[in-house]
Design an enzyme around this catalytic site. Structure first.
Site, PDB file in Angstrom:
ATOM      1  N   GLY A  40       0.797  -1.213   0.000  1.00 44.53           N
ATOM      2  CA  GLY A  40       0.000   0.000   0.000  1.00 44.53           C
ATOM      3  C   GLY A  40       0.834   1.269   0.000  1.00 44.53           C
ATOM      4  O   GLY A  40       2.023   1.268  -0.330  1.00 44.53           O
ATOM      5  N   ILE A  41       0.195   2.364   0.356  1.00 47.03           N
ATOM      6  CA  ILE A  41       0.891   3.646   0.442  1.00 47.03           C
ATOM      7  C   ILE A  41       2.039   3.561   1.431  1.00 47.03           C
ATOM      8  O   ILE A  41       3.141   4.062   1.195  1.00 47.03           O
ATOM      9  CB  ILE A  41      -0.086   4.767   0.859  1.00 47.03           C
ATOM     10  CG1 ILE A  41      -1.113   5.019  -0.245  1.00 47.03           C
ATOM     11  CG2 ILE A  41       0.673   6.052   1.179  1.00 47.03           C
ATOM     12  CD1 ILE A  41      -0.544   5.553  -1.531  1.00 47.03           C
ATOM     13  N   CYS A  42       1.821   2.886   2.554  1.00 44.43           N
ATOM     14  CA  CYS A  42       2.820   2.845   3.625  1.00 44.43           C
ATOM     15  C   CYS A  42       4.170   2.342   3.141  1.00 44.43           C
ATOM     16  O   CYS A  42       5.188   3.003   3.303  1.00 44.43           O
ATOM     17  CB  CYS A  42       2.311   1.973   4.768  1.00 44.43           C
ATOM     18  SG  CYS A  42       3.468   1.827   6.137  1.00 44.43           S
ATOM     19  N   GLY A 182      -0.117  22.580   5.366  1.00 52.84           N
ATOM     20  CA  GLY A 182      -0.527  21.547   6.311  1.00 52.84           C
ATOM     21  C   GLY A 182       0.656  21.115   7.155  1.00 52.84           C
ATOM     22  O   GLY A 182       1.672  20.677   6.624  1.00 52.84           O
ATOM     23  N   ILE A 186       2.911  14.474   8.054  1.00 52.12           N
ATOM     24  CA  ILE A 186       3.459  14.409   6.697  1.00 52.12           C
ATOM     25  C   ILE A 186       4.108  15.723   6.315  1.00 52.12           C
ATOM     26  O   ILE A 186       5.250  15.767   5.835  1.00 52.12           O
ATOM     27  CB  ILE A 186       2.350  14.033   5.688  1.00 52.12           C
ATOM     28  CG1 ILE A 186       1.878  12.607   5.927  1.00 52.12           C
ATOM     29  CG2 ILE A 186       2.862  14.185   4.255  1.00 52.12           C
ATOM     30  CD1 ILE A 186       0.672  12.203   5.094  1.00 52.12           C
ATOM     31  N   GLU A 205      -0.117  26.628   8.108  1.00 55.28           N
ATOM     32  CA  GLU A 205      -1.021  25.770   8.897  1.00 55.28           C
ATOM     33  C   GLU A 205      -2.204  26.595   9.392  1.00 55.28           C
ATOM     34  O   GLU A 205      -2.025  27.675   9.942  1.00 55.28           O
ATOM     35  CB  GLU A 205      -0.265  25.168  10.083  1.00 55.28           C
ATOM     36  CG  GLU A 205      -1.114  24.488  11.132  1.00 55.28           C
ATOM     37  CD  GLU A 205      -1.975  23.364  10.584  1.00 55.28           C
ATOM     38  OE1 GLU A 205      -3.184  23.351  10.889  1.00 55.28           O
ATOM     39  OE2 GLU A 205      -1.444  22.499   9.855  1.00 55.28           O
ATOM     40  N   ALA A 270      -0.385  18.967   1.883  1.00 55.50           N
ATOM     41  CA  ALA A 270      -0.325  17.980   2.970  1.00 55.50           C
ATOM     42  C   ALA A 270      -1.428  18.256   3.974  1.00 55.50           C
ATOM     43  O   ALA A 270      -1.198  18.307   5.180  1.00 55.50           O
ATOM     44  CB  ALA A 270       1.041  18.026   3.638  1.00 55.50           C
ATOM     45  N   ASP A 313      -7.421   2.825   6.844  1.00 55.69           N
ATOM     46  CA  ASP A 313      -7.711   4.232   6.554  1.00 55.69           C
ATOM     47  C   ASP A 313      -9.087   4.449   5.941  1.00 55.69           C
ATOM     48  O   ASP A 313      -9.672   5.528   6.083  1.00 55.69           O
ATOM     49  CB  ASP A 313      -6.654   4.802   5.609  1.00 55.69           C
ATOM     50  CG  ASP A 313      -5.307   4.982   6.275  1.00 55.69           C
ATOM     51  OD1 ASP A 313      -5.199   4.732   7.492  1.00 55.69           O
ATOM     52  OD2 ASP A 313      -4.347   5.383   5.580  1.00 55.69           O
ATOM     53  N   HIS A 446      20.851   2.337  32.914  1.00 54.26           N
ATOM     54  CA  HIS A 446      21.620   3.581  32.833  1.00 54.26           C
ATOM     55  C   HIS A 446      22.958   3.293  32.146  1.00 54.26           C
ATOM     56  O   HIS A 446      23.596   2.287  32.433  1.00 54.26           O
ATOM     57  CB  HIS A 446      21.881   4.122  34.241  1.00 54.26           C
ATOM     58  CG  HIS A 446      22.799   5.315  34.253  1.00 54.26           C
ATOM     59  ND1 HIS A 446      22.354   6.587  33.921  1.00 54.26           N
ATOM     60  CD2 HIS A 446      24.126   5.434  34.530  1.00 54.26           C
ATOM     61  CE1 HIS A 446      23.377   7.426  34.011  1.00 54.26           C
ATOM     62  NE2 HIS A 446      24.466   6.751  34.373  1.00 54.26           N
TER      63      HIS A 446
END
Length: 467
Positions: A40-42, A182, A186, A205, A270, A313, A446
């Site tokens: 797909g798009i991904c 946007g 993305i 935006e 976007a 989606d 750590h």
């Protein structure tokens, strides 16, 4: 290859191919249908290839701007833009081939073509020329057709001057300047990528801040970082029109009540996505659609038509690959009769892979205020982290929000190096009902960046050691 199946999956993205593989694992006779490569798009045009581009930008940025901090010197540092793009495409090609192999390994049939539902149990397949090639019969159909970039008349995408994320990944040369319309994940990721390589980037935006769904402190920190990089940012700005001219594109915006014209070689649209619901027979069958998305029962992902399901989606937000995959597995297992708890959509991680990275899960501080919750906040800056100091990544912080009375983790927000890896601990913590005290008392290794999570929990209890 038979044309009769127990499950037919329409769409081969991270929802579709995962559904097909899980169905194969559970013994269903399964077919997956997609006119393009699986993934797909991904895998083809989104998640994976963009991370390749972003890693290139990160390496170049580190060497160019921080090399001396690490005792590294160089002369005439350059990059090959076309090689960067090609590396991304090669990675995408390799991964999609691996997916094809996984589908075959799990005895799932693969049909290449465009599928359209013609009854509740039939999918008509058209070839690349639009000619009918066959009809697939299935007891159950799972629609996983994904989404595409949202288009509006004010931003007439021509895929040459005004582009989408797909074209932004395969430009043949680095643009001199770029306007990104946007500032969601993305838009922000491409703004970072191109600005690091030398493009003059402007972000527009309409909301109050970039990454508007994130906690305000996180968005504010990223905005300051981007401005230091030379990225120009207009928030609370409405795009009135974008016009292609001889020497580029002019974008007219209304910013705080004043009209302003911005010029750039390229403009990236976007502004979001919409579900791919057209042309696949949904209306003819009476499948319910709301706001360009298929309506489903979130307990099993069945539509209003028995035996027809939808995931990913195409059923609406959150538009995330990992959500589509989770829905795929849940849906197939529900068909098999395997009972499990519904997906907790309040505990879905969101990630943005610019530098510094941004990751979050749960409620923002503003949302807690809107809900009238009594809460406490614990923060730990990477500036105080020994590991962050050692690796030269001291920007950002971990911010944890806890319920005041019971100490339950309500939300977690990270901006900084490896934030997208660190967030998994907090998603798991929330799913297990972790509290500020339980996180604090969990011994963290750590030196690590993740011990900043423990320190933030300690800070919420006024027990922080290192700040």
């Amino acid at each position: 290859m038979s044309n009769k199946y127990q499950i037919a999956v329409l769409g081969g993205g991270p929802g579709g191919y995962v559904a097909a593989i899980r169905a194969g694992q559970l013994g269903f006779k399964t077919v997956v249908i997609d006119k393009d490569n699986l993934g797909g798009i991904c895998l083809n045009w989104g998640c994976i290839p963009t991370k390749s581009l972003l890693k290139n930008a990160e390496i170049y940025d580190n060497i160019k701007n921080h090399g001396k901090d690490f005792g590294i010197s160089f002369k005439d540092l350059t990059f090959d833009f076309n090689a960067i793009i090609q590396r991304s495409r090669n990675i995408s090609d390799r991964i999609t081939k691996n997916v094809e192999m996984l589908v075959k390994k799990n005895k799932v049939d693969r049909v290449r073509g465009f599928g359209k539902l013609i009854s509740k149990n039939e999918i008509e397949i058209m070839d690349e020329n639009g000619n009918k090639s066959k009809v697939i019969y299935a007891d159950n159909i799972i629609i996983a057709t994904g989404a595409r970039p949202r288009m509006i008349p004010q931003i007439p995408v021509d895929r040459k001057n005004i582009i989408t994320s797909t074209e932004a990944m395969i430009l043949d040369q680095l643009p001199k300047d770029l306007i990104v319309i946007g500032a969601g994940a993305i838009g922000v990721e491409f703004a970072y990528f191109y600005s690091v390589l030398g493009t003059k980037v402007t972000i527009v935006e309409m909301m109050d801040n970039i990454l508007p769904i994130e906690d305000f402190e996180v968005s504010q920190t990223l905005e300051k970082n981007f401005k230091k990089r030379g990225i120009e940012i207009y928030t609370k700005a409405i795009v009135e029109k974008a016009e292609v001219k001889k020497d580029g594109v002019i974008v007219t915006i209304n910013h705080n009540g004043e009209k302003k014209e911005l010029a750039a070689e390229k403009v990236l649209n976007a502004i979001g996505v919409v579900g791919n619901v057209e042309g696949i027979g949904l209306e003819e069958l009476g499948i319910q659609i709301e706001k360009n998305h298929i309506k489903v029962d979130k307990n099993n992902y069945q539509t209003n038509i028995s035996g027809i399901y939808a995931i990913g989606d195409v059923i609406g937000p959150p538009w995330l690959a990992h959500v589509a995959s989770a829905e795929a597995i849940h849906c197939v297992e529900a068909i098999k009769g395997i009972k499990s708890n519904p997906i907790d959509y309040d505990n879905i991680p969101g990630c943005t892979y610019c530098q510094p990275q941004v990751a979050s899960v749960g409620l923002t501080e503003q949302k807690c205020k809107d809900l009238g919750l009594n809460y406490r906040v614990g923060k730990f800056p990477f500036m105080a982290s020994g590991k962050a100091f050692a690796i030269g990544e001291r920007e950002g912080f971990v911010k944890l929000i806890f319920d005041e009375k019971y100490g339950e983790l309500l939300g977690a927000h990270i901006i900084g190096s490896e934030a997208t890896e660190m967030i998994a601990e907090l998603v798991l913590a929330r799913s297990h009902g972790a509290t500020a005290h339980s996180i604090l008392k969990t011994v963290h290794a750590h030196p690590t960046l993740s011990e900043s999570i423990m320190e933030a929990a300690a800070n919420s209890l006024n027990e922080a050691i290192h700040i």
